[in-house]
Motif scaffolding. Structure first.
Motif, mmCIF file in Angstrom:
data_model
loop_
_atom_site.group_PDB
_atom_site.id
_atom_site.type_symbol
_atom_site.label_atom_id
_atom_site.label_comp_id
_atom_site.label_asym_id
_atom_site.label_seq_id
_atom_site.Cartn_x
_atom_site.Cartn_y
_atom_site.Cartn_z
ATOM 1 N N ASP A 98 85.993 -50.030 -60.797
ATOM 2 C CA ASP A 98 87.314 -50.192 -60.020
ATOM 3 C C ASP A 98 87.223 -50.042 -58.701
ATOM 4 O O ASP A 98 87.592 -50.820 -57.963
ATOM 5 C CB ASP A 98 88.429 -49.452 -60.670
ATOM 6 N N ARG A 99 86.607 -48.839 -58.218
ATOM 7 C CA ARG A 99 86.452 -48.661 -56.949
ATOM 8 C C ARG A 99 85.731 -49.936 -56.072
ATOM 9 O O ARG A 99 85.936 -50.299 -54.977
ATOM 10 C CB ARG A 99 85.787 -47.292 -56.607
ATOM 11 N N VAL A 100 84.662 -50.226 -56.911
ATOM 12 C CA VAL A 100 83.905 -51.304 -56.174
ATOM 13 C C VAL A 100 84.683 -52.681 -55.834
ATOM 14 O O VAL A 100 84.351 -53.344 -55.044
ATOM 15 C CB VAL A 100 82.366 -51.620 -56.888
ATOM 16 N N LYS A 101 85.261 -52.873 -57.083
ATOM 17 C CA LYS A 101 86.273 -53.998 -57.029
ATOM 18 C C LYS A 101 87.033 -54.061 -55.645
ATOM 19 O O LYS A 101 87.289 -54.924 -55.123
ATOM 20 C CB LYS A 101 86.942 -54.311 -58.211
ATOM 21 N N VAL A 102 87.710 -52.854 -55.589
ATOM 22 C CA VAL A 102 88.680 -52.668 -54.513
ATOM 23 C C VAL A 102 87.903 -52.937 -53.105
ATOM 24 O O VAL A 102 88.595 -53.750 -52.151
ATOM 25 C CB VAL A 102 89.457 -51.290 -54.452
ATOM 26 N N SER A 103 86.725 -52.343 -53.127
ATOM 27 C CA SER A 103 85.802 -52.570 -51.829
ATOM 28 C C SER A 103 85.644 -54.114 -51.643
ATOM 29 O O SER A 103 85.560 -54.319 -50.478
ATOM 30 C CB SER A 103 84.808 -51.660 -51.762
ATOM 31 N N LEU A 104 85.215 -55.026 -52.485
ATOM 32 C CA LEU A 104 84.928 -56.329 -52.541
ATOM 33 C C LEU A 104 86.264 -56.910 -52.115
ATOM 34 O O LEU A 104 86.067 -57.658 -51.273
ATOM 35 C CB LEU A 104 84.211 -56.754 -53.911
ATOM 36 N N THR A 105 87.264 -56.703 -52.804
ATOM 37 C CA THR A 105 88.517 -57.461 -52.440
ATOM 38 C C THR A 105 88.880 -57.208 -50.932
ATOM 39 O O THR A 105 89.303 -58.158 -50.055
ATOM 40 C CB THR A 105 89.545 -57.048 -53.254
ATOM 41 N N GLN A 106 88.727 -55.836 -50.506
ATOM 42 C CA GLN A 106 89.193 -55.590 -49.118
ATOM 43 C C GLN A 106 88.060 -56.447 -48.112
ATOM 44 O O GLN A 106 88.770 -56.562 -46.910
ATOM 45 C CB GLN A 106 89.121 -53.960 -48.692
ATOM 46 N N ALA A 107 87.040 -56.495 -48.359
ATOM 47 C CA ALA A 107 85.969 -57.112 -47.724
ATOM 48 C C ALA A 107 86.223 -58.744 -47.782
ATOM 49 O O ALA A 107 85.362 -59.596 -46.939
ATOM 50 C CB ALA A 107 84.583 -56.691 -47.838
ATOM 51 N N GLY A 108 87.114 -59.338 -48.603
ATOM 52 C CA GLY A 108 87.143 -60.577 -48.644
ATOM 53 C C GLY A 108 85.996 -61.135 -49.469
ATOM 54 O O GLY A 108 85.894 -62.411 -49.467
ATOM 55 N N VAL A 109 85.431 -60.372 -50.341
ATOM 56 C CA VAL A 109 84.433 -61.208 -51.199
ATOM 57 C C VAL A 109 85.041 -61.378 -52.579
ATOM 58 O O VAL A 109 85.438 -60.447 -53.135
ATOM 59 C CB VAL A 109 83.315 -60.036 -51.298
ATOM 60 N N ALA A 110 84.891 -62.684 -53.019
ATOM 61 C CA ALA A 110 85.284 -63.002 -54.438
ATOM 62 C C ALA A 110 84.244 -62.515 -55.314
ATOM 63 O O ALA A 110 83.016 -62.212 -54.810
ATOM 64 C CB ALA A 110 85.494 -64.542 -54.583
ATOM 65 N N PHE A 111 84.653 -62.077 -56.781
ATOM 66 C CA PHE A 111 83.617 -61.680 -57.702
ATOM 67 C C PHE A 111 83.738 -62.201 -58.993
ATOM 68 O O PHE A 111 84.935 -62.693 -59.371
ATOM 69 C CB PHE A 111 83.539 -60.020 -57.603
ATOM 70 N N GLU A 112 82.799 -62.079 -59.907
ATOM 71 C CA GLU A 112 82.870 -62.269 -61.388
ATOM 72 C C GLU A 112 81.927 -60.937 -61.665
ATOM 73 O O GLU A 112 81.410 -60.298 -61.025
ATOM 74 C CB GLU A 112 82.090 -63.638 -61.740
#
Ligand code: NZQ
Ligand code: ZN
Length: 393
Positions: free
Chosen positions: A50-64
């Motif tokens: 969950d923390r990694v997802k927050v970090s990706l979202t804040q950086a504007g990186v989409a993810f699967e």
């Protein structure tokens, strides 16, 4: 010292809370749509994913995301990851976990960059030269266990199904672009996994230290320093799993043990790893536990090739054999190494590992030397390897 080329471009972000930088680092290394790859659940339970997802979202990186990597990672999940990466136009693989997750990520990175083809790059001792890997997606790592050193290494080890062959691929293009290393993340490890990691990183140094190459004073000393540190810090971490400083020293030792800083300019051995990989393929045991059984047996079998080196190992790493003749010191060193492994609660014999004497011919057969030899310190043939497995009994 031998000539060498060394290219180890991984960016390390080390310390408390550094996983918050994962998104920023993915972006810095070109990722716009990442595949988060993780294991059997520890990283979900700890809240790390969950923390990694927050970090990706804040950086504007989409993810699967794709979880479920098992220890001794299998080809089936790699295939699934490659399909997912191609379908969803993934451009970056983010491994959140240990060696198994990182190695599975590297395999997906190869497949996704080569139109789905990755498997034929994974070979064993049956070939002398590994096929060159033309391309791979960039891989980043959030490390959760100090052990395999894959966060800084050019290697990936996968169990190929359905044959159940544990095989490796290697290329500098597989070295991760970055590794986030927060020692606190390793505090949730069960003591057995901590111990397996310690044995593995120690073995990575032994595979380099026991070398026929002469005039390698610097890398000899580096190997000894890292080995001494691992042994010293192991006592602290087993007594107190929440000892941050011990976790930190061990975590960095695991990287230094295997990114080849300690191995360049020397012929390396890697026989114990080859012999162990057959055990973790057949019995699905932890790689570090298999090494705890194999390494002392290998040492016992080969030490007379260079008794002085084994005596030096005994004195410099374990502080035993001082004032003894080299032959006795060498044996004292191997005994001290065994004692250390035992103190960590690791298995030392086939029976303790769950391996069986009657499988030895099968283990030698699947190792498949194909007329080649294994190891640089003492080149081993099938008969030698059989003898080493028998010493594990
Ligand atoms: O799957 P989850 O639930 O995450 O649990 C894992 C797994 O069961 C658990 N774990 C990891 N971090 C944890 C945690 N549990 C609690 N808290 C945490 N923070 O630990 C178990 C083992 O994980 P794994 O990734 O398999 O461990 P390791 O890092 O030892 O990797 C072993 C694999 O690496 C290969 C080995 O052969 C083996 O397949 N190696 C890879 C190398 C390389 N690529 O350079 C070199 C090595 O010599 C090695 O061969
Ligand atoms: Zn290893």
């Amino acid at each position: 010292m031998k000539d060498f080329d060394f290219w180890a471009p991984t960016y390390f972000a080390f310390g408390r809370g550094k996983e918050a930088r994962a998104g920023e680092l993915v972006r810095q290394f070109g990722g716009r749509k990442a595949l988060i790859h993780y294991g059997g659940g520890s990283a979900i339970r700890s809240g790390l994913i969950d923390r990694v997802k927050v970090s990706l979202t804040q950086a504007g990186v989409a993810f699967e995301e794709l979880g479920g990597v098992m220890p001794n990672p299998r080809s089936g999940l790699v295939e699934e990851g490659v399909r997912l990466a191609l379908d969803r136009k993934i451009d970056f693989i983010l491994a959140v976990g240990g060696g198994s997750v990182i190695d599975s990520s590297k395999a997906i990175a190869i497949g996704a960059a080569n139109g789905g083809a990755w498997r034929h790059f994974y070979v064993g001792r049956e070939v002398k030269v590994r096929p060159a890997i033309p391309a791979a997606l960039p891989v980043g790592v959030v490390l959760t266990i100090a052990a395999a050193g894959s966060e800084g290494s050019p290697n990936s080890i996968i169990t190929l199904e359905p044959e159940n062959l544990k095989r490796g691929a290697g290329s500098n293009i597989l070295r991760p672009k970055f590794a986030v290393m927060n020692p606190e993340l390793t505090m949730t490890l069960p003591p057995f996994q901590t111990a397996c990691g310690l044995a593995d990183m120690f073995a990575h140094l032994c595979e380099r230290y026991f070398s026929p190459t002469t005039d390698v004073a610097l890398t000899d000393s580096l190997c000894e320093a890292v080995m001494r540190t691992i042994v010293g810090e192991s006592v602290k971490v087993m007594a107190n799993p929440a000892d941050y400083q011990a976790r930190a020293n061990i975590m960095w030792a695991g990287t230094l043990a295997h990114n080849d800083i300690c191995g360049v300019g020397r012929e390396q051995d890697w026989a114990s790893h080859g012999i162990e990989h057959e055990l973790s393929a057949l019995y699905d045991c932890a790689h570090g536990a298999g090494l705890a059984v194999v390494m002392p047996a290998w040492m016992t079998y080969v030490h007379k090739v260079d008794t002085a080196r084994f005596a030096r190992f005994a004195r410099a790493v374990f502080g035993v054999g001082i004032g003894e003749p080299d032959g006795q010191a060498a044996l004292d060193g191997i005994a001290a190494f065994r004692g250390w492994l035992k103190s960590l609660g690791l298995p030392l014999t086939f029976a303790e590992l769950g391996a069986r004497e009657e499988d030895i011919p099968l283990l030698v057969w699947t190792l498949n030397l194909n007329g080649n030899t294994l190891g640089g310190f003492k080149p081993l043939n099938d008969a030698d390897i059989t003898a080493i497995y028998r010493l594990c009994l």
